[in-house]
Design a protein around this motif. Structure first.
Motif, PDB file in Angstrom:
ATOM      1  N   ALA A   2      -7.808   0.827  11.221  1.00 31.20           N
ATOM      2  CA  ALA A   2      -8.228   1.941  10.376  1.00 31.20           C
ATOM      3  C   ALA A   2      -9.270   1.481   9.365  1.00 31.20           C
ATOM      4  O   ALA A   2      -8.989   1.275   8.197  1.00 31.20           O
ATOM      5  CB  ALA A   2      -7.020   2.525   9.673  1.00 31.20           C
ATOM      6  N   PHE A 215     -11.986  -6.133   9.810  1.00 32.12           N
ATOM      7  CA  PHE A 215     -12.193  -5.358   8.588  1.00 32.12           C
ATOM      8  C   PHE A 215     -13.031  -6.172   7.607  1.00 32.12           C
ATOM      9  O   PHE A 215     -13.890  -5.635   6.905  1.00 32.12           O
ATOM     10  CB  PHE A 215     -10.844  -5.025   7.959  1.00 32.12           C
ATOM     11  CG  PHE A 215     -10.928  -3.945   6.940  1.00 32.12           C
ATOM     12  CD1 PHE A 215     -10.645  -2.637   7.281  1.00 32.12           C
ATOM     13  CD2 PHE A 215     -11.311  -4.228   5.632  1.00 32.12           C
ATOM     14  CE1 PHE A 215     -10.732  -1.634   6.348  1.00 32.12           C
ATOM     15  CE2 PHE A 215     -11.392  -3.220   4.692  1.00 32.12           C
ATOM     16  CZ  PHE A 215     -11.100  -1.923   5.055  1.00 32.12           C
TER      17      PHE A 215
ATOM     18  N   PRO B  75      -2.711 -11.193   9.824  1.00 30.07           N
ATOM     19  CA  PRO B  75      -2.879 -10.233   8.719  1.00 30.07           C
ATOM     20  C   PRO B  75      -1.664  -9.323   8.541  1.00 30.07           C
ATOM     21  O   PRO B  75      -1.295  -9.007   7.416  1.00 30.07           O
ATOM     22  CB  PRO B  75      -4.108  -9.430   9.144  1.00 30.07           C
ATOM     23  CG  PRO B  75      -4.883 -10.346  10.023  1.00 30.07           C
ATOM     24  CD  PRO B  75      -3.856 -11.174  10.744  1.00 30.07           C
ATOM     25  N   TYR B  76      -1.030  -8.945   9.671  1.00 40.56           N
ATOM     26  CA  TYR B  76       0.116  -8.042   9.552  1.00 40.56           C
ATOM     27  C   TYR B  76       1.324  -8.763   8.977  1.00 40.56           C
ATOM     28  O   TYR B  76       2.138  -8.167   8.279  1.00 40.56           O
ATOM     29  CB  TYR B  76       0.404  -7.398  10.909  1.00 40.56           C
ATOM     30  CG  TYR B  76      -0.804  -6.658  11.418  1.00 40.56           C
ATOM     31  CD1 TYR B  76      -1.210  -5.475  10.789  1.00 40.56           C
ATOM     32  CD2 TYR B  76      -1.588  -7.160  12.439  1.00 40.56           C
ATOM     33  CE1 TYR B  76      -2.338  -4.809  11.199  1.00 40.56           C
ATOM     34  CE2 TYR B  76      -2.723  -6.493  12.866  1.00 40.56           C
ATOM     35  CZ  TYR B  76      -3.099  -5.316  12.237  1.00 40.56           C
ATOM     36  OH  TYR B  76      -4.219  -4.659  12.631  1.00 40.56           O
ATOM     37  N   ARG B  78       1.025 -11.027   6.680  1.00 39.47           N
ATOM     38  CA  ARG B  78       0.743 -11.141   5.245  1.00 39.47           C
ATOM     39  C   ARG B  78       0.961  -9.828   4.509  1.00 39.47           C
ATOM     40  O   ARG B  78       1.152  -9.812   3.297  1.00 39.47           O
ATOM     41  CB  ARG B  78      -0.688 -11.635   5.041  1.00 39.47           C
ATOM     42  CG  ARG B  78      -0.821 -13.070   5.534  1.00 39.47           C
ATOM     43  CD  ARG B  78      -2.131 -13.703   5.197  1.00 39.47           C
ATOM     44  NE  ARG B  78      -2.198 -15.041   5.794  1.00 39.47           N
ATOM     45  CZ  ARG B  78      -3.310 -15.649   6.145  1.00 39.47           C
ATOM     46  NH1 ARG B  78      -4.482 -15.057   5.928  1.00 39.47           N
ATOM     47  NH2 ARG B  78      -3.288 -16.853   6.685  1.00 39.47           N
ATOM     48  N   ARG B  79       0.908  -8.719   5.232  1.00 32.58           N
ATOM     49  CA  ARG B  79       1.171  -7.440   4.566  1.00 32.58           C
ATOM     50  C   ARG B  79       2.634  -7.347   4.149  1.00 32.58           C
ATOM     51  O   ARG B  79       3.002  -6.491   3.340  1.00 32.58           O
ATOM     52  CB  ARG B  79       0.812  -6.277   5.490  1.00 32.58           C
ATOM     53  CG  ARG B  79      -0.680  -6.190   5.692  1.00 32.58           C
ATOM     54  CD  ARG B  79      -1.094  -5.094   6.627  1.00 32.58           C
ATOM     55  NE  ARG B  79      -2.497  -5.306   6.991  1.00 32.58           N
ATOM     56  CZ  ARG B  79      -3.233  -4.456   7.674  1.00 32.58           C
ATOM     57  NH1 ARG B  79      -2.701  -3.312   8.073  1.00 32.58           N
ATOM     58  NH2 ARG B  79      -4.480  -4.716   7.952  1.00 32.58           N
ATOM     59  N   CYS B  83       1.836 -12.069  -2.874  1.00 33.09           N
ATOM     60  CA  CYS B  83       1.481 -13.407  -3.302  1.00 33.09           C
ATOM     61  C   CYS B  83       0.899 -13.420  -4.709  1.00 33.09           C
ATOM     62  O   CYS B  83       0.009 -12.628  -5.009  1.00 33.09           O
ATOM     63  CB  CYS B  83       0.416 -13.929  -2.355  1.00 33.09           C
ATOM     64  SG  CYS B  83       0.860 -15.487  -1.706  1.00 33.09           S
ATOM     65  N   ALA B 103      -6.193  -3.937  -2.617  1.00 34.41           N
ATOM     66  CA  ALA B 103      -5.213  -4.477  -1.668  1.00 34.41           C
ATOM     67  C   ALA B 103      -4.792  -3.429  -0.637  1.00 34.41           C
ATOM     68  O   ALA B 103      -4.472  -3.769   0.503  1.00 34.41           O
ATOM     69  CB  ALA B 103      -3.985  -4.987  -2.415  1.00 34.41           C
ATOM     70  N   VAL B 106      -8.214  -2.399   1.726  1.00 36.70           N
ATOM     71  CA  VAL B 106      -8.627  -3.282   2.809  1.00 36.70           C
ATOM     72  C   VAL B 106      -7.603  -3.369   3.935  1.00 36.70           C
ATOM     73  O   VAL B 106      -7.846  -4.025   4.930  1.00 36.70           O
ATOM     74  CB  VAL B 106      -8.972  -4.704   2.299  1.00 36.70           C
ATOM     75  CG1 VAL B 106     -10.088  -4.627   1.285  1.00 36.70           C
ATOM     76  CG2 VAL B 106      -7.764  -5.395   1.735  1.00 36.70           C
ATOM     77  N   ILE B 107      -6.454  -2.710   3.780  1.00 34.97           N
ATOM     78  CA  ILE B 107      -5.578  -2.609   4.947  1.00 34.97           C
ATOM     79  C   ILE B 107      -5.625  -1.182   5.478  1.00 34.97           C
ATOM     80  O   ILE B 107      -4.780  -0.768   6.266  1.00 34.97           O
ATOM     81  CB  ILE B 107      -4.132  -3.071   4.651  1.00 34.97           C
ATOM     82  CG1 ILE B 107      -3.493  -2.227   3.550  1.00 34.97           C
ATOM     83  CG2 ILE B 107      -4.108  -4.543   4.265  1.00 34.97           C
ATOM     84  CD1 ILE B 107      -2.004  -2.502   3.400  1.00 34.97           C
ATOM     85  N   GLY B 108      -6.633  -0.445   5.047  1.00 33.19           N
ATOM     86  CA  GLY B 108      -6.920   0.846   5.661  1.00 33.19           C
ATOM     87  C   GLY B 108      -6.042   1.998   5.209  1.00 33.19           C
ATOM     88  O   GLY B 108      -5.866   2.966   5.939  1.00 33.19           O
ATOM     89  N   ARG B 150      -0.674  -6.031  -7.762  1.00 38.09           N
ATOM     90  CA  ARG B 150      -1.436  -6.073  -6.514  1.00 38.09           C
ATOM     91  C   ARG B 150      -0.582  -6.640  -5.362  1.00 38.09           C
ATOM     92  O   ARG B 150      -0.647  -6.165  -4.236  1.00 38.09           O
ATOM     93  CB  ARG B 150      -2.683  -6.938  -6.698  1.00 38.09           C
ATOM     94  CG  ARG B 150      -3.516  -7.044  -5.442  1.00 38.09           C
ATOM     95  CD  ARG B 150      -4.759  -7.852  -5.659  1.00 38.09           C
ATOM     96  NE  ARG B 150      -4.446  -9.258  -5.895  1.00 38.09           N
ATOM     97  CZ  ARG B 150      -5.332 -10.161  -6.316  1.00 38.09           C
ATOM     98  NH1 ARG B 150      -6.574  -9.770  -6.585  1.00 38.09           N
ATOM     99  NH2 ARG B 150      -4.988 -11.396  -6.514  1.00 38.09           N
ATOM    100  N   HIS B 256      -0.382  -0.011  12.467  1.00 38.59           N
ATOM    101  CA  HIS B 256      -0.223   1.180  11.645  1.00 38.59           C
ATOM    102  C   HIS B 256       1.161   1.209  11.055  1.00 38.59           C
ATOM    103  O   HIS B 256       2.106   1.712  11.633  1.00 38.59           O
ATOM    104  CB  HIS B 256      -0.501   2.436  12.459  1.00 38.59           C
ATOM    105  CG  HIS B 256      -1.921   2.470  12.924  1.00 38.59           C
ATOM    106  ND1 HIS B 256      -2.959   2.671  12.047  1.00 38.59           N
ATOM    107  CD2 HIS B 256      -2.453   2.276  14.139  1.00 38.59           C
ATOM    108  CE1 HIS B 256      -4.085   2.610  12.730  1.00 38.59           C
ATOM    109  NE2 HIS B 256      -3.819   2.367  13.992  1.00 38.59           N
TER     110      HIS B 256
END
Ligand SMILES: Nc1ncnc2c1ncn2[C@@H]1O[C@H](COP(=O)(O)OP(=O)(O)OP(=O)(O)O)[C@@H](O)[C@H]1O
Ligand SMILES: [Mg+2]
Lengths: 293, 266
Positions: A2, A215, B75-76, B78-79, B83, B103, B106-108, B150, B256
């Motif tokens: 996204a 991204f 990345p997923y 880290r979501r 930190c 924050a 940038v993860i949409g 954040r 998602h």
């Protein structure tokens, strides 16, 4: 993935602005090199069209001595009619030949003043099935009585020379254009490298909070694309101006028709595509080498 | 929630930053990670974030072996892990709200989600009134609160903190600790590396001590210094099984992620 459109547009614009001096240098180099590429493409089309026309119009000219007898003329006519390669021939008598000479020599008054219809050689102007066979066909008339200079003339020789010269010119232009294109690639690469450096804090935070690699990369790649595209659009404008100039020259100094609009559009599209490719390639290399994601 | 099985990590051949480390941290625990400089605390946190990979052993986070995670999935991971660092790592040209929003951006996340989540988390850390300030207009303690906001705005399963009070005076530090406790109370596991004796001694939480990359102490309600008289979980008693426990909180590695309060999407 996204990737929000707003975000990408915002980031790309901000990057370009922050990095504007480097971006401008990259854009200008792209513009200069692509202007050169586009103009070279236009010139190539003009030369090809003109050469094509020359070789279609006249393949072979047989000049007869001004004092050639009717007997000699008819002998040459027989030779012409026996040669299957010759598709069409027109005979220019003294008056017609004189008028053509007048046209050809219009720039050189002194040479022309010495000429009268009576002493102008008459000539057969012939077309061949294949203009490349001119040397072979010409040899038939070698030494035939009454033929001026003892041999038929064919413009192919001079056309060949011209083609060779324009080919060399084209290669030189191409080499310059490629060198400039490589420089623009390097400049775009460097501009993106600077952008990545300027945004290393943002990038590290993005990695920390789990932004995907694409991204993070996309705004930088887009930045390169925009630089290439702007440069290409400027170049497209320059090519449009070149086209006006080239057409002016064609109309005044050459007999071929001007470059058709469709060819011009193709040239412009090629120019823009090259710009986009250079921009994207430069930024992808920068991102792969300098963006540690 | 976190399970470390016999993990070894060395940056330079022959010198182990971590060696044969095994431990388990349950969901909702508050854990202090202590030890001298160079004992491997930061290395431990980096392994959890997959900033580094172990040379041997395996690391499980919420039932997932993250050592075997495909790079595209990192990345997923880290979501799910918030930190915080000693040096805050805020973006100087963004306001407080923008730093926190970044924050999510940038993860949409959608703008509506960002708006509600940011306001909510800034109220939680007590900076609701300073949303439009820039980091340089804030005190260190306030900057750390922004950093915590954040880290927490995406409601991670675990909050990792590497010396979060290292740059702060004791009074400010205790404010930060109150905030971390509050976050811990929401069910978030908190793992904090620290040198702050006062804080560790006062809070009396589980203490894990490293020394040259080895686990030397794991104490349920410990203090900073070695206190063998307290009820210590014997190191040797930690069973190293193969079945990861604590599967209730699934690590979400899908692109998602349905975030609470999510309305509409793009
Ligand atoms: N990137 C690296 N390259 C090489 N060695 C490293 C690297 N990072 C850490 N080390 C080494 O690994 C060991 C553990 O370092 P680590 O940063 O984990 O310690 P720490 O407990 O966080 O220390 P501190 O309390 O000072 O932050 C040290 O000996 C350090 O020198
Ligand atoms: Mg450290």
């Amino acid at each position: 993935m996204a990737v929000s459109f707003d975000y990408v547009v915002k980031e790309t614009a901000a990057n370009l602005w922050r990095n504007r001096v480097m971006a401008l240098a990259a854009v200008l180099t792209v513009a200069v090199s692509l202007s050169l590429v586009g103009t070279a493409l236009l010139l190539r089309q003009v030369v090809n069209r003109q050469i094509g026309q020359w070789s279609n119009n006249v393949s072979l000219q047989i000049f007869m001595n001004a004092n050639a007898t009717p007997q000699q003329l008819s002998e040459v006519k027989v030779l012409i009619s026996q040669e299957p390669q010759i598709t069409k021939c027109t005979y220019l008598n003294h008056q017609a030949s004189y008028l053509q000479a007048k046209q050809v020599l219009s720039g050189e008054q002194t040479a022309f003043q010495a000429l009268t219809p009576a002493i102008t050689p008459t000539l057969f102007r012939c077309q061949l099935q294949n203009a490349n066979d001119a040397p072979a066909v010409a040899s038939i008339f070698a030494g035939a009585p009454g033929v001026y200079g003892g041999q038929a003339q064919y413009p192919q020789k001079s056309i060949r020379t011209m083609q060779r010269i324009t080919n060399i010119l084209q290669v030189v232009l191409l080499v310059i254009a490629i060198v400039l294109l490589i420089s623009s690639l390097v400049l775009i690469l460097n501009a993106i490298r600077m952008a990545i450096f300027a945004r290393r804090r943002e990038v590290s935070v993005m990695k920390l909070v789990g932004a995907t690699n694409w991204f993070i990369r996309i705004p930088f790649i887009l930045e390169g694309l925009v630089q290439g595209l702007i440069g290409a659009i400027v170049a497209a404008g320059v090519v449009l101006l070149s086209n006006i100039g080239v057409n002016y020259l064609v109309r005044h100094y050459l007999s071929s028709s001007t470059i058709p609009v469709s060819q011009l559009i193709v040239t412009e599209v090629v120019v823009v595509l090259i710009g986009v490719v250079v921009g994207v390639l430069g930024s992808i290399i920068a991102v792969r080498r300098f963006l540690d994601v | 929630m976190i399970r470390i099985d016999n993990v070894t990590k060395s940056y330079i051949a022959g010198i182990d930053a971590l060696s044969g480390l095994s431990l388990e941290i349950d969901r909702g625990e508050f854990v202090f990670l202590v030890g001298a400089s160079g004992s491997g605390k930061t290395t431990f946190l980096k392994l959890l974030l997959r900033e580094e990979t172990p040379d041997a052993g395996s690391i499980w986070v919420a039932g997932r072996d993250i050592g075997r995670l495909a790079p595209a999935r990192i990345p997923y991971l880290r979501r799910n892990l918030g930190c915080v660092f000693q040096d805050f790592r805020l973006l100087p040209n963004k306001t407080v709200a923008e730093n926190v929003a970044f924050a999510l951006e940038v993860i949409g996340q959608s703008r509506a989600v960002i708006q509600t989540q940011v306001t909510q988390v800034l109220d939680l850390v007590g900076l609701g009134q300073k949303m439009d300030r820039r980091p340089h207009e804030l005190s260190g303690g306030e900057q750390q609160r922004v950093a915590i906001a954040r880290a927490f705005v995406n409601r991670p399963l675990v909050l990792l903190a590497d010396e979060p009070t290292g740059n702060l005076d004791p009074a400010t530090s205790s404010g930060i600790m109150k905030l971390l406790e509050r976050i811990n109370k929401t069910g978030t596991t908190v793992l904090m590396a620290t040198h702050d004796v006062g804080i560790v001694d006062e809070m009396r939480r589980r203490v894990i001590q490293l020394e040259h990359g080895h686990l030397v102490r794991d104490q349920a309600r410990g203090i900073y210094g070695d206190a063998s008289e307290t009820q210590s979980r014997s190191v040797s008693s930690i069973t190293v099984g193969t079945v990861p426990l604590d599967e209730d909180a699934e690590l979400d590695l899908m692109p998602h992620r349905p975030v609470r309060a999510r309305r509409g999407h793009r």
